[in-house]
Scaffold this active site. Sequence first.
Site, PDB file in Angstrom:
ATOM      1  N   ASP A 127      18.422  39.070   2.445  1.00  0.00           N
ATOM      2  CA  ASP A 127      19.254  39.181   3.643  1.00  0.00           C
ATOM      3  C   ASP A 127      19.804  40.585   3.814  1.00  0.00           C
ATOM      4  O   ASP A 127      19.856  41.119   4.926  1.00  0.00           O
ATOM      5  CB  ASP A 127      20.414  38.180   3.581  1.00  0.00           C
ATOM      6  CG  ASP A 127      19.970  36.755   3.834  1.00  0.00           C
ATOM      7  OD1 ASP A 127      18.818  36.550   4.258  1.00  0.00           O
ATOM      8  OD2 ASP A 127      20.776  35.827   3.604  1.00  0.00           O
ATOM      9  N   GLU A 236      24.498  31.181   7.365  1.00  0.00           N
ATOM     10  CA  GLU A 236      24.446  32.527   7.936  1.00  0.00           C
ATOM     11  C   GLU A 236      23.494  33.385   7.113  1.00  0.00           C
ATOM     12  O   GLU A 236      23.359  33.205   5.901  1.00  0.00           O
ATOM     13  CB  GLU A 236      25.832  33.181   7.953  1.00  0.00           C
ATOM     14  CG  GLU A 236      26.783  32.640   9.017  1.00  0.00           C
ATOM     15  CD  GLU A 236      26.423  33.068  10.425  1.00  0.00           C
ATOM     16  OE1 GLU A 236      25.530  33.923  10.577  1.00  0.00           O
ATOM     17  OE2 GLU A 236      27.040  32.546  11.369  1.00  0.00           O
ATOM     18  N   CYS A 237      22.870  34.360   7.772  1.00  0.00           N
ATOM     19  CA  CYS A 237      21.903  35.222   7.099  1.00  0.00           C
ATOM     20  C   CYS A 237      22.549  36.415   6.414  1.00  0.00           C
ATOM     21  O   CYS A 237      21.886  37.156   5.707  1.00  0.00           O
ATOM     22  CB  CYS A 237      20.884  35.736   8.108  1.00  0.00           C
ATOM     23  SG  CYS A 237      21.630  36.804   9.374  1.00  0.00           S
ATOM     24  N   GLY A 238      23.829  36.628   6.642  1.00  0.00           N
ATOM     25  CA  GLY A 238      24.504  37.782   6.062  1.00  0.00           C
ATOM     26  C   GLY A 238      24.954  38.791   7.085  1.00  0.00           C
ATOM     27  O   GLY A 238      25.870  39.580   6.838  1.00  0.00           O
TER      28      GLY A 238
END
Length: 268
Positions: A127, A236-238
């Site tokens: 990420d 969340e992906c970051g």
Amino acid sequence: MPSLAAPVLQFDEAQLAHINQRLAQMTPEQVLSWARVTFDGLFQETAFGPSGNVITDMLHAQQAAAVPVIFIDTLHHFDETLDLARRSQARYGFALHTFRPEACETRGDFAAKHGDELWARDDVVYDYAVKVEPARRAYEQLAVRAVLTGRRRSQKGDRAQLPVVEIEKGTGLVKINPLATWSFQQVWAYLRANEVPYNALLDCGYKSVGDYHSTRPVAEGEDERAGRWAGSNKTECGLHKDYFAMRAAFVARKKAQEAGVAVAASAA
């Protein structure tokens, strides 16, 4: 990475709460108008998902100067997503700024640098490499003060309590979420009513589209983002997590990996 430049306006917590209280009563179009006149260095950050496409169309309908767009090309997007990016730019005429993982132009480059299937081996490093670092590079190079995002409360997870406006701790970056109160049904109705270009995968059961290896169609009755990172508790992906925590985790894991390699080499 150098720190971001300070935003045009600085809000304390009381001011930010008051702003959010007022903006929550406005339409998304009114929020976008407010953002235009309030911030220099305003960009839209999008992966051309349904909500982002709505925002792009609303901005275009205001017949003002086009807000430039930041697209983080992870090198692992579906072909349909890349095609939509081209179609959207052709229709709306915005300046498109594409950023990719550092020193990589293709998936082959990325695999050569990080190894095969990094997302399966270490999703934190993945990420950071494909989204967080390229985004920070974009903000720095483009002097970004504020970004428009397509996040909504109805997407649940970390977004369930999303305000219309938030300020990122430690960097001062302002994030504006014009569709924070909208549902997927409202987004979909707008797309159809206004003939807005959208990802062809939406017609195949997808509702939220990310990287090809971690996205699947959504079953009847499932949450909108259930097709992202299925089988994990990740939401969340970051990109919208604590930047400094993400960077610290990335550095720590890379050091651990390098130490492991060194130990293995010495043992051999």
